[in-house]
Scaffold this motif. Structure first.
Motif, short mmCIF file in Angstrom:
data_model
loop_
_atom_site.label_atom_id
_atom_site.label_comp_id
_atom_site.label_asym_id
_atom_site.label_seq_id
_atom_site.Cartn_x
_atom_site.Cartn_y
_atom_site.Cartn_z
N THR A 195 0.84 -1.22 0.00
CA THR A 195 0.00 0.00 0.00
C THR A 195 0.86 1.25 0.00
N MET B 158 0.77 4.10 -2.88
CA MET B 158 0.43 5.48 -2.57
C MET B 158 1.56 6.43 -2.98
N TRP C 12 -6.99 1.50 -0.67
CA TRP C 12 -6.71 2.91 -0.37
C TRP C 12 -6.38 3.69 -1.65
#
Length: 366
Positions: A255, A259, A349
């Motif tokens: 993640t 990101m 996310w």
């Protein structure tokens, strides 16, 4: 393939992500292989020699630490006769192995074990038959001697059961082996009593009889023997903990990588959206990057797991043949499925960020 070029654009970050995934996969794969293999070895050995019931001390933490007295064994033998075979099992701290497994068996049991070379031990003599793995590790053969309990024992032959756990040890006559484990001057004890019944009804009947007539003992089906070993339950709990750590750790690593990729390429993503790309297409590109890194981490992690098994197997504190030296196809597939699921979950996310992203805002991003 744009996702491949994107991965290579940040080589150091991609490499660190792969190594992070590999560390978790390697530890998970090695721990899973150990507990699964030990269970299979013991279950296979019990099934091969057709022991339907295993009787051990009820209060023992596991069957391996069980202690049956002479009086208890005599009562069991009077009840079940030739269908019952006593066994002594334990490990000794010897100069050539910190966990030297020694089995004390009857001549009748020894005759069931196939030999590679030599002959079975002769009752009344200080002789053992040695497992093939132990013989190879110690470079010993039939006719030579091995030191056990401070005394020299002649190796009558070398056997192979097919279970590395037992092929890494040795077998001797039950009486002399009892004395190896008994404190000086104390009465020799047994570890297990193995009963052959022949069918399920007889097995259930023996288990019920032991529960009724021998309250200090416990009888279990041979198929449940491995499950009764507390060490396996501890290892399985440890493996489950590792799986959770791998899941969370890998999810955070992937993640974070995604990101950072989104943050660095905000203007680029804005251009793609301006020329017709939807958030879904951008997400597919990120998913391909994530799965590529996860696949590389899984391959490297399984290789690391194999190296870990081989390395630990060479330690003096590990008994001969106790650890597997390979990963099964099922274990490799399990680790791959776990990491693939993590890779996809790690997109949640970034997906939320992409769906809120406006093309004009992305284009103005510095």
């Amino acid at each position: 393939m744009i996702f491949w070029r994107n991965v290579l654009r940040a080589r150091v970050r991609s490499l660190m992500t792969v190594l992070g995934i590999a560390a978790g996969v390697g530890l998970f794969a090695a721990a899973t292989a150990i507990t699964t293999d030990l269970r299979q070895q013991i279950a296979s050995a019990i099934g091969t020699y057709h022991f339907d019931v295993v009787i051990h001390e009820r209060r023992a933490p596991s069957p391996f630490s069980s202690k049956l007295t002479q009086a208890q064994m005599q009562s069991l033998q009077a009840r079940y006769g030739a269908a019952l075979l006593p066994m002594v099992m334990g490990t000794l701290n010897e100069p050539w192995s910190a966990y030297a497994m020694v089995l004390g068996v009857t001549p009748a049991f020894a005759q069931r074990v196939p030999l590679v070379t030599g002959r079975h031990f002769t009752p009344g003599q200080r002789e053992v038959t040695m497992g093939e793995i132990a013989a190879q590790r110690l470079n010993l053969a039939a006719g030579q001697s091995v030191a056990i309990g401070g005394e020299s024992w002649r190796i009558a032959g070398v056997y192979r059961t097919g279970s590395r756990l037992f092929d890494g040890g040795m077998m001797g006559e039950i009486g002399p082996v009892q004395r190896l484990f008994a404190p000086e001057g104390s009465e020799g004890q047994y570890t297990l009593a193995l009963v052959s019944t022949g069918d399920r009804e007889a097995t259930a009947r023996v288990i019920a009889q032991v529960a009724r007539d021998f309250p200090a003992l416990r009888a279990i089906p041979g198929t449940e023997f491995a499950g009764a070993i507390r060490l396996f339950r501890v290892v399985e709990a440890f493996v489950g903990t590792i799986a959770v750590v791998v899941l969370l750790g890998t999810a955070l690593v992937v993640t974070n990588m995604l990101m950072m990729a989104v943050a660095e390429r905000t203007r680029e993503i804005g251009i793609l959206m301006a020329v017709g790309w939807t958030p879904w297409l951008v997400l597919r590109m990120l998913a391909a990057e994530s799965l590529l890194l996860c696949a590389a981490g899984t391959v490297l992690g399984n290789l690391f797991g194999l190296a870990l098994l081989h390395g630990v197997n060479r330690l003096e504190s590990v008994g001969f043949g106790w650890l597997p030296l390979r990963l099964s196809a099922g274990q490799v597939a399990e680790s791959a499925a776990l990491i693939a699921a993590v890779g996809l979950l790690s997109l949640l996310w970034p997906a939320a960020v992409l769906w809120r992203m406006q093309p004009l805002d992305a284009l103005r991003h510095e």
